[in-house]
Design an enzyme around this catalytic site. Sequence first.
Site, PDB file in Angstrom:
ATOM      1  N   GLY A  24       5.614  -5.203   8.063  1.00 21.54           N
ATOM      2  CA  GLY A  24       5.013  -3.897   7.868  1.00 21.54           C
ATOM      3  C   GLY A  24       4.128  -3.845   6.645  1.00 21.54           C
ATOM      4  CB  THR A  25       1.329  -3.716   5.430  1.00 20.24           C
ATOM      5  OG1 THR A  25       0.554  -3.585   4.258  1.00 20.24           O
ATOM      6  CG2 THR A  25       0.420  -3.642   6.636  1.00 20.24           C
ATOM      7  CB  THR A  26       0.568   1.557   4.202  1.00 15.99           C
ATOM      8  OG1 THR A  26       1.897   1.805   4.639  1.00 15.99           O
ATOM      9  CG2 THR A  26      -0.296   2.768   4.525  1.00 15.99           C
ATOM     10  CG  ASP A  41       1.831  -1.753   1.193  1.00 13.97           C
ATOM     11  OD1 ASP A  41       0.927  -2.159   1.962  1.00 13.97           O
ATOM     12  OD2 ASP A  41       3.020  -2.077   1.333  1.00 13.97           O
ATOM     13  CE  LYS A  57       0.646  -5.959   1.952  1.00 13.46           C
ATOM     14  NZ  LYS A  57       1.546  -4.869   2.415  1.00 13.46           N
TER      15      LYS A  57
END
Length: 231
Positions: A24-26, A41, A57
Amino acid sequence: MTLYAPLCPVSPDVSKDLAPVSMGTTILAVSYKGGVILGADSRTSTGSYIANRVADKITPLSDKVYILRSGSAADTQAISSYVQLYIAQHQSEEGEEITVKVAARLATNLAYQNKDNLQAGLIIAGWDKVNGGSVWGVPLGGTMISAPYAMGGSGSAYIYGFCDKYWREGMSEDEAKTFVVRALSHAMARDASSGGCIRTVTIDANGPRRDFVPGSQVPITYGELAGNRTQ
């Protein structure tokens, strides 16, 4: 050599032994009057294990075009490396900077032609002299979408309503940056797979500028996100 040859597939004998891993990530990119702002993030998770708390990222593809990566870190890093190579070749042959749309198309072609082997959600954003600041989303499967703002990763599910309410056309740079930080903070507070610090890159005609919000300064309550700090 074919320009868009499929990336190296995983051997069937190896892939059958690999269990699916939840990641996961945003990530979020927003256009404003004069340019774009990319934000992400910094948490890289492998299931319930946090593999990296300070991952970057946001990857440069050229001087004024950057890519945001979500999904498999290995897959998105591979795509970014290929696109960087193709862009360098293109700019060397043409003698001018690549447009954001062409960079997005290069990433899209790789993602689409290898969609059965990759887990990659991408956002390409930047500034060029043809279209100014622009944002292109490339979700899983390789679709290419132009939008005033785009988001991705597991944390994005928590901020669609927030972005629909607070984004507006013609924001200034400061307003857009505040919007990005608040949206990412909101996602990080609610998504267990997003966290760490917030990295941003602002790109306009003058080039890119990086910024950083330490984890200790990321707001975690709704009151702070809405601009009304709670005690």
